[in-house]
Design an enzyme around this catalytic site. Structure first.
Site, PDB file in Angstrom:
ATOM      1  N   LYS A 102       0.799  -1.219   0.000  1.00 37.71           N
ATOM      2  CA  LYS A 102       0.000   0.000   0.000  1.00 37.71           C
ATOM      3  C   LYS A 102       0.835   1.275   0.000  1.00 37.71           C
ATOM      4  O   LYS A 102       0.355   2.326  -0.431  1.00 37.71           O
ATOM      5  CB  LYS A 102      -0.967   0.002   1.188  1.00 37.71           C
ATOM      6  CG  LYS A 102      -2.065  -1.058   1.080  1.00 37.71           C
ATOM      7  CD  LYS A 102      -3.052  -0.945   2.226  1.00 37.71           C
ATOM      8  CE  LYS A 102      -4.186  -1.935   2.066  1.00 37.71           C
ATOM      9  NZ  LYS A 102      -5.219  -1.787   3.130  1.00 37.71           N
TER      10      LYS A 102
ATOM     11  N   ASP B  86     -10.277   2.664   1.578  1.00 36.67           N
ATOM     12  CA  ASP B  86     -10.503   2.182   2.942  1.00 36.67           C
ATOM     13  C   ASP B  86     -11.120   3.265   3.814  1.00 36.67           C
ATOM     14  O   ASP B  86     -12.002   2.987   4.638  1.00 36.67           O
ATOM     15  CB  ASP B  86      -9.190   1.729   3.575  1.00 36.67           C
ATOM     16  CG  ASP B  86      -8.710   0.383   3.061  1.00 36.67           C
ATOM     17  OD1 ASP B  86      -9.562  -0.429   2.645  1.00 36.67           O
ATOM     18  OD2 ASP B  86      -7.488   0.147   3.069  1.00 36.67           O
TER      19      ASP B  86
ATOM     20  N   ALA C 148      -1.941   0.330  16.088  1.00 41.51           N
ATOM     21  CA  ALA C 148      -1.246   1.496  15.547  1.00 41.51           C
ATOM     22  C   ALA C 148      -0.595   1.226  14.197  1.00 41.51           C
ATOM     23  O   ALA C 148       0.369   1.895  13.837  1.00 41.51           O
ATOM     24  CB  ALA C 148      -0.183   1.964  16.537  1.00 41.51           C
TER      25      ALA C 148
ATOM     26  N   ARG D 219       1.303  -0.465  21.961  1.00 46.34           N
ATOM     27  CA  ARG D 219       2.225  -1.271  22.757  1.00 46.34           C
ATOM     28  C   ARG D 219       3.587  -0.626  22.968  1.00 46.34           C
ATOM     29  O   ARG D 219       4.379  -1.132  23.762  1.00 46.34           O
ATOM     30  CB  ARG D 219       2.416  -2.637  22.090  1.00 46.34           C
ATOM     31  CG  ARG D 219       1.172  -3.501  22.102  1.00 46.34           C
ATOM     32  CD  ARG D 219       1.481  -4.903  21.609  1.00 46.34           C
ATOM     33  NE  ARG D 219       0.288  -5.731  21.577  1.00 46.34           N
ATOM     34  CZ  ARG D 219      -0.204  -6.401  22.608  1.00 46.34           C
ATOM     35  NH1 ARG D 219       0.399  -6.320  23.783  1.00 46.34           N
ATOM     36  NH2 ARG D 219      -1.282  -7.149  22.489  1.00 46.34           N
TER      37      ARG D 219
ATOM     38  N   TYR E 271     -12.361 -10.099   9.483  1.00 42.93           N
ATOM     39  CA  TYR E 271     -13.542 -10.783   8.960  1.00 42.93           C
ATOM     40  C   TYR E 271     -13.366 -12.301   8.891  1.00 42.93           C
ATOM     41  O   TYR E 271     -14.334 -13.021   8.627  1.00 42.93           O
ATOM     42  CB  TYR E 271     -13.925 -10.249   7.565  1.00 42.93           C
ATOM     43  CG  TYR E 271     -12.890 -10.441   6.480  1.00 42.93           C
ATOM     44  CD1 TYR E 271     -12.788 -11.636   5.780  1.00 42.93           C
ATOM     45  CD2 TYR E 271     -12.029  -9.405   6.142  1.00 42.93           C
ATOM     46  CE1 TYR E 271     -11.845 -11.806   4.784  1.00 42.93           C
ATOM     47  CE2 TYR E 271     -11.092  -9.566   5.135  1.00 42.93           C
ATOM     48  CZ  TYR E 271     -11.000 -10.769   4.463  1.00 42.93           C
ATOM     49  OH  TYR E 271     -10.069 -10.933   3.471  1.00 42.93           O
TER      50      TYR E 271
END
Length: 279
Positions: free
Chosen positions: A72, A109, A133, A157, A221
């Site tokens: 991406k 998205d 994140a 984290r 999903y």
């Protein structure tokens, strides 16, 4: 003018790993509903190193590409232009090839998240929490920038991840406060919780779901439901699933690649549900 229903056009989803992708199911369902008999949609296992060579071999029959991880951001240098939405998070999940040969990148998205929430009646919230994140979390912040009027708390984290989320907040002009993952159970009391973490990460939080939860958007999903989503539903909270996101972002991809508006949302969702049930 886009190619007609019987003209051979190609599209595909690229990524690694890619075998699990539902994108071919959704896009092919759209082509069938739209009677685009000459259109095909495939999947290709492609990593960052193979991406430039794949692009170099594309012919004029190609209409567009869907991109998943880890491509991406790697795709951006190969494009002629990216939309403001994609630039806002430096993430492209859609490439459309124009008639004059330009490669245009977009991010569906972000509006897909907004559309999935709107479908469940969530038009605006006064605060929200984000679990995680990664790249999906930055897209979640961009979506929240459109609908959240107050603070977003991101549970992460590490301090490095926390710094990244705060930087995205500044860039997207949304108030982001970070908190340690050890306190993530506190997130579950927010009006909207967006879980962006890998499978299994939020399972331990299921026991902390409040008696009257508000809305959970879990981007997974498969497998579905997650332990968190199952408990959330059991307590009567609203749940938006990763399939909802996948379908809404794919609807926008189909519209951009084919020029046909609106894309068949219901047919695409039913195809996705059947495919997941078969697994």
């Amino acid at each position: 003018m886009r190619a007609g229903a019987t003209d051979a056009r190609r599209a595909a989803v690229l990524g690694s790993p890619i075998a699990h992708s539902l994108s071919p199911v959704l896009h092919r369902a759209a082509y069938e509903e739209l009677r685009l008999t000459g259109w095909s949609y495939d999947r290709f296992e492609i990593d960052e190193s193979a991406l430039p060579g794949f692009f170099a071999d594309l012919g004029p029959e190609w209409a567009g590409l869907s991109l998943t991880m880890p491509l991406k951001r790697a795709v951006i240098p190969l494009l002629d232009e990216i939309s403001e939405t994609a630039a806002s998070v430096e993430t492209v999940n859609t490439v459309v090839f124009t008639e004059d040969g330009r490669r245009v990148g977009d991010n569906t998205d972000i509006p897909g998240m907004v559309a999935a929430l709107r479908e469940r009646g969530i038009e605006q919230v006064d605060s929200a929490a984000v679990l995680g994140a990664g790249a999906t979390a930055s897209s979640a912040l961009a979506a929240l920038a459109r609908i959240c009027t107050g603070e977003v708390v991101a549970y992460v984290r590490s301090e490095a991840r926390a710094a990244e989320m705060r930087q995205w907040g500044e860039r997207l002009d949304i108030e982001v406060r970070t908190a340690d993952w050890a306190d993530a159970d506190r997130a579950l009391r927010a009006p909207l919780v967006i879980a962006t973490t890998p499978a299994g990460t939020t399972d331990a939080l299921a026991a902390a779901v409040p008696e009257r939860p508000a809305t959970l958007f879990d981007v997974l999903y498969d497998p579905w439901p997650t332990a968190l989503a199952a408990r959330w539903s059991m307590y009567g909270g609203a749940v938006v699933s990763g399939l909802d996101l996948l379908v809404h972002q794919a609807v926008l991809q189909v519209e951009q690649m084919t020029g046909r508006v609106p894309a068949p949302l219901d047919a695409m969702r039913k195809a996705g549900e059947r495919a997941l049930a078969a697994r």
